[in-house]
Structure formats: C-alpha cells, structure tokens
Motif scaffolding. Structure first.
Motif, PDB file in Angstrom:
ATOM      1  N   THR A 192      -5.874  -2.696  -4.193  1.00  0.00           N
ATOM      2  CA  THR A 192      -5.632  -3.732  -5.185  1.00  0.00           C
ATOM      3  C   THR A 192      -4.893  -3.130  -6.371  1.00  0.00           C
ATOM      4  O   THR A 192      -5.351  -2.151  -6.963  1.00  0.00           O
ATOM      5  N   ILE A 193      -3.751  -3.738  -6.712  1.00  0.00           N
ATOM      6  CA  ILE A 193      -2.989  -3.297  -7.871  1.00  0.00           C
ATOM      7  C   ILE A 193      -3.310  -4.211  -9.047  1.00  0.00           C
ATOM      8  O   ILE A 193      -3.502  -5.421  -8.885  1.00  0.00           O
ATOM      9  N   SER A 194      -3.391  -3.628 -10.229  1.00  0.00           N
ATOM     10  CA  SER A 194      -3.670  -4.413 -11.426  1.00  0.00           C
ATOM     11  C   SER A 194      -3.069  -3.686 -12.629  1.00  0.00           C
ATOM     12  O   SER A 194      -2.576  -2.568 -12.509  1.00  0.00           O
ATOM     13  N   ARG A 195      -3.109  -4.345 -13.777  1.00  0.00           N
ATOM     14  CA  ARG A 195      -2.607  -3.718 -14.995  1.00  0.00           C
ATOM     15  C   ARG A 195      -3.316  -4.293 -16.190  1.00  0.00           C
ATOM     16  O   ARG A 195      -3.776  -5.437 -16.170  1.00  0.00           O
ATOM     17  N   ASP A 196      -3.374  -3.506 -17.242  1.00  0.00           N
ATOM     18  CA  ASP A 196      -3.932  -3.930 -18.516  1.00  0.00           C
ATOM     19  C   ASP A 196      -2.859  -3.660 -19.562  1.00  0.00           C
ATOM     20  O   ASP A 196      -2.682  -2.516 -20.002  1.00  0.00           O
ATOM     21  N   ASN A 197      -2.124  -4.679 -19.939  1.00  0.00           N
ATOM     22  CA  ASN A 197      -1.001  -4.484 -20.851  1.00  0.00           C
ATOM     23  C   ASN A 197      -1.451  -4.051 -22.243  1.00  0.00           C
ATOM     24  O   ASN A 197      -0.716  -3.359 -22.950  1.00  0.00           O
ATOM     25  N   ALA A 198      -2.650  -4.451 -22.635  1.00  0.00           N
ATOM     26  CA  ALA A 198      -3.157  -4.020 -23.945  1.00  0.00           C
ATOM     27  C   ALA A 198      -3.332  -2.505 -23.982  1.00  0.00           C
ATOM     28  O   ALA A 198      -3.150  -1.873 -25.021  1.00  0.00           O
ATOM     29  N   LYS A 199      -3.665  -1.933 -22.843  1.00  0.00           N
ATOM     30  CA  LYS A 199      -3.844  -0.482 -22.752  1.00  0.00           C
ATOM     31  C   LYS A 199      -2.603   0.213 -22.217  1.00  0.00           C
ATOM     32  O   LYS A 199      -2.587   1.433 -22.078  1.00  0.00           O
ATOM     33  N   LYS A 200      -1.584  -0.560 -21.850  1.00  0.00           N
ATOM     34  CA  LYS A 200      -0.370   0.000 -21.248  1.00  0.00           C
ATOM     35  C   LYS A 200      -0.719   0.883 -20.055  1.00  0.00           C
ATOM     36  O   LYS A 200      -0.210   2.009 -19.900  1.00  0.00           O
TER      37      LYS A 200
ATOM     38  N   GLN B  44      -6.603   0.384  -7.117  1.00  0.00           N
ATOM     39  CA  GLN B  44      -7.930   0.561  -6.530  1.00  0.00           C
ATOM     40  C   GLN B  44      -7.755   0.686  -5.022  1.00  0.00           C
ATOM     41  O   GLN B  44      -7.210  -0.215  -4.384  1.00  0.00           O
ATOM     42  N   MET B  45      -8.226   1.786  -4.477  1.00  0.00           N
ATOM     43  CA  MET B  45      -8.060   2.054  -3.054  1.00  0.00           C
ATOM     44  C   MET B  45      -9.425   2.154  -2.402  1.00  0.00           C
ATOM     45  O   MET B  45     -10.222   3.038  -2.739  1.00  0.00           O
ATOM     46  N   ASN B  46      -9.709   1.247  -1.497  1.00  0.00           N
ATOM     47  CA  ASN B  46     -10.978   1.210  -0.775  1.00  0.00           C
ATOM     48  C   ASN B  46     -10.751   1.468   0.702  1.00  0.00           C
ATOM     49  O   ASN B  46      -9.638   1.320   1.212  1.00  0.00           O
ATOM     50  N   ASP B  47     -11.819   1.826   1.384  1.00  0.00           N
ATOM     51  CA  ASP B  47     -11.749   2.072   2.826  1.00  0.00           C
ATOM     52  C   ASP B  47     -10.582   2.999   3.163  1.00  0.00           C
ATOM     53  O   ASP B  47      -9.762   2.709   4.056  1.00  0.00           O
ATOM     54  N   LEU B  48     -10.509   4.099   2.485  1.00  0.00           N
ATOM     55  CA  LEU B  48      -9.391   5.025   2.673  1.00  0.00           C
ATOM     56  C   LEU B  48      -9.401   5.647   4.053  1.00  0.00           C
ATOM     57  O   LEU B  48     -10.478   5.904   4.636  1.00  0.00           O
ATOM     58  N   LYS B  49      -8.203   5.898   4.561  1.00  0.00           N
ATOM     59  CA  LYS B  49      -8.022   6.470   5.889  1.00  0.00           C
ATOM     60  C   LYS B  49      -7.230   7.771   5.760  1.00  0.00           C
ATOM     61  O   LYS B  49      -6.475   7.945   4.796  1.00  0.00           O
ATOM     62  N   PRO B  50      -7.355   8.665   6.733  1.00  0.00           N
ATOM     63  CA  PRO B  50      -6.582   9.915   6.668  1.00  0.00           C
ATOM     64  C   PRO B  50      -5.082   9.664   6.525  1.00  0.00           C
ATOM     65  O   PRO B  50      -4.384  10.453   5.861  1.00  0.00           O
ATOM     66  N   GLU B  51      -4.576   8.596   7.087  1.00  0.00           N
ATOM     67  CA  GLU B  51      -3.141   8.299   6.987  1.00  0.00           C
ATOM     68  C   GLU B  51      -2.724   7.838   5.593  1.00  0.00           C
ATOM     69  O   GLU B  51      -1.535   7.668   5.324  1.00  0.00           O
ATOM     70  N   ASP B  52      -3.683   7.636   4.707  1.00  0.00           N
ATOM     71  CA  ASP B  52      -3.354   7.332   3.310  1.00  0.00           C
ATOM     72  C   ASP B  52      -3.070   8.598   2.504  1.00  0.00           C
ATOM     73  O   ASP B  52      -2.675   8.517   1.334  1.00  0.00           O
ATOM     74  N   THR B  53      -3.284   9.745   3.105  1.00  0.00           N
ATOM     75  CA  THR B  53      -3.037  11.003   2.420  1.00  0.00           C
ATOM     76  C   THR B  53      -1.565  11.126   2.032  1.00  0.00           C
ATOM     77  O   THR B  53      -0.675  10.989   2.880  1.00  0.00           O
ATOM     78  N   ALA B  54      -1.317  11.355   0.744  1.00  0.00           N
ATOM     79  CA  ALA B  54       0.053  11.419   0.234  1.00  0.00           C
ATOM     80  C   ALA B  54       0.006  11.722  -1.252  1.00  0.00           C
ATOM     81  O   ALA B  54      -1.064  11.685  -1.868  1.00  0.00           O
ATOM     82  N   VAL B  55       1.167  11.992  -1.811  1.00  0.00           N
ATOM     83  CA  VAL B  55       1.320  11.992  -3.258  1.00  0.00           C
ATOM     84  C   VAL B  55       1.663  10.561  -3.665  1.00  0.00           C
ATOM     85  O   VAL B  55       2.585   9.961  -3.108  1.00  0.00           O
ATOM     86  N   TYR B  56       0.908  10.039  -4.618  1.00  0.00           N
ATOM     87  CA  TYR B  56       1.100   8.665  -5.071  1.00  0.00           C
ATOM     88  C   TYR B  56       1.841   8.671  -6.406  1.00  0.00           C
ATOM     89  O   TYR B  56       1.450   9.385  -7.336  1.00  0.00           O
ATOM     90  N   TYR B  57       2.887   7.841  -6.472  1.00  0.00           N
ATOM     91  CA  TYR B  57       3.733   7.763  -7.656  1.00  0.00           C
ATOM     92  C   TYR B  57       3.656   6.373  -8.270  1.00  0.00           C
ATOM     93  O   TYR B  57       3.693   5.367  -7.568  1.00  0.00           O
ATOM     94  N   CYS B  58       3.595   6.351  -9.573  1.00  0.00           N
ATOM     95  CA  CYS B  58       3.694   5.123 -10.335  1.00  0.00           C
ATOM     96  C   CYS B  58       5.153   4.934 -10.734  1.00  0.00           C
ATOM     97  O   CYS B  58       5.846   5.913 -11.043  1.00  0.00           O
TER      98      CYS B  58
ATOM     99  N   ASN C 279       1.881 -12.051 -10.223  1.00  0.00           N
ATOM    100  CA  ASN C 279       2.425 -11.858  -8.876  1.00  0.00           C
ATOM    101  C   ASN C 279       2.191 -10.433  -8.415  1.00  0.00           C
ATOM    102  O   ASN C 279       2.435  -9.487  -9.169  1.00  0.00           O
ATOM    103  N   THR C 280       1.732 -10.300  -7.184  1.00  0.00           N
ATOM    104  CA  THR C 280       1.550  -8.987  -6.588  1.00  0.00           C
ATOM    105  C   THR C 280       2.113  -9.008  -5.168  1.00  0.00           C
ATOM    106  O   THR C 280       2.282 -10.058  -4.564  1.00  0.00           O
ATOM    107  N   ARG C 281       2.412  -7.832  -4.670  1.00  0.00           N
ATOM    108  CA  ARG C 281       2.812  -7.688  -3.278  1.00  0.00           C
ATOM    109  C   ARG C 281       2.330  -6.346  -2.775  1.00  0.00           C
ATOM    110  O   ARG C 281       2.185  -5.399  -3.556  1.00  0.00           O
ATOM    111  N   TYR C 282       2.094  -6.291  -1.463  1.00  0.00           N
ATOM    112  CA  TYR C 282       1.508  -5.105  -0.854  1.00  0.00           C
ATOM    113  C   TYR C 282       2.221  -4.765   0.444  1.00  0.00           C
ATOM    114  O   TYR C 282       2.709  -5.644   1.156  1.00  0.00           O
ATOM    115  N   ALA C 283       2.217  -3.494   0.762  1.00  0.00           N
ATOM    116  CA  ALA C 283       2.641  -3.070   2.090  1.00  0.00           C
ATOM    117  C   ALA C 283       1.583  -3.531   3.091  1.00  0.00           C
ATOM    118  O   ALA C 283       0.386  -3.583   2.776  1.00  0.00           O
TER     119      ALA C 283
END
Length: 124
Positions: free
Chosen positions: A69-77, A82-96, A57-61
């Motif tokens: 696209t959000i994903s995970r690899d549990n074997a690698k923890k 993945q962020m494509n077609d980035l726009k200036p308004e995507d500028t920010a500090v990104y937190y996990c 299950n995934t959800r997006y703003a």
C-alpha cells in the motif's frame, strides 16, 4: 529542487512486513506525484506503486497488488510504502521517486527526482 531520502529497509522473513518511508525536501513536493520502484541484482528497475499529489489516485504493479500500500502525508512531506506478506522475490533496492506533475504514472522515465535507495531483503 526536491531531495528524497528513503528509510525503513532491512531483513525480514517471508510473510513478514516492512514500512518504507521517503522524506522529501522542497516546497513543491506536495504538488508532485510520487512512486516507488525497485531493482533486484541483475535486473532492470521496475515500477512498484505510485500515488497522485492528493493521494486520491494510486496504481500498483500486478506483482504487489493486495500486498503493498502506497500513501503519503503532505503535511510531513513524507511518502510511505507498507509491504505485507513479503516474498523472497521482493528482495531488491527500493527507490522513491517524484515527478513534476500530479498524475501517478508508471514509467521511470517520467520521474524527475530520485532517492538513493534502501535495501529490502526477504529470506525464505
């Protein structure tokens, strides 16, 4: 206890791509939902994307649907954004973030563990 460390941020031109990673420590990470949030200068932290523990299950703003696209690899923890077609308004500090439950919820208050953040800057 879970510790999260983000990487992969940087400076990119509009229309470009970046892939963020979130490396986790702790034995129970694989049973936690995880998410990405972002905070631009002068703005509140906002939800970007979340994924359940099994990645089924995934959800997006709305602002990033079709571009990120959000994903995970549990074997690698490790989680990814993945962020494509980035726009200036995507500028920010990104937190996990990770929460001690399986559902990929949106509100920041539902998350128990946070990374230190990685800067993403998109130039026009």
């Amino acid at each position: 206890q879970v510790q999260l460390v983000e990487s992969g941020g940087g400076l990119v031109q509009a229309g470009g791509s970046l892939r963020l990673s979130c490396a986790a420590s702790g034995r129970t990470f694989n049973s936690f939902a995880m998410a990405w949030f972002r905070q631009a200068p002068g703005k509140e932290r906002e939800f970007v994307a979340a994924v359940s523990w099994s990645a089924s299950n995934t959800r997006y703003a709305d602002s990033v649907k079709g571009r990120f696209t959000i994903s995970r690899d549990n074997a690698k923890k490790t989680g990814y954004l993945q962020m494509n077609d980035l726009k200036p308004e995507d500028t920010a500090v990104y937190y996990c973030a990770a929460r001690r439950a399986t559902a990929p919820l949106a509100p920041a208050r539902d998350y128990d563990y946070w990374g230190q953040g990685t800067q993403v800057t998109v130039s026009s």
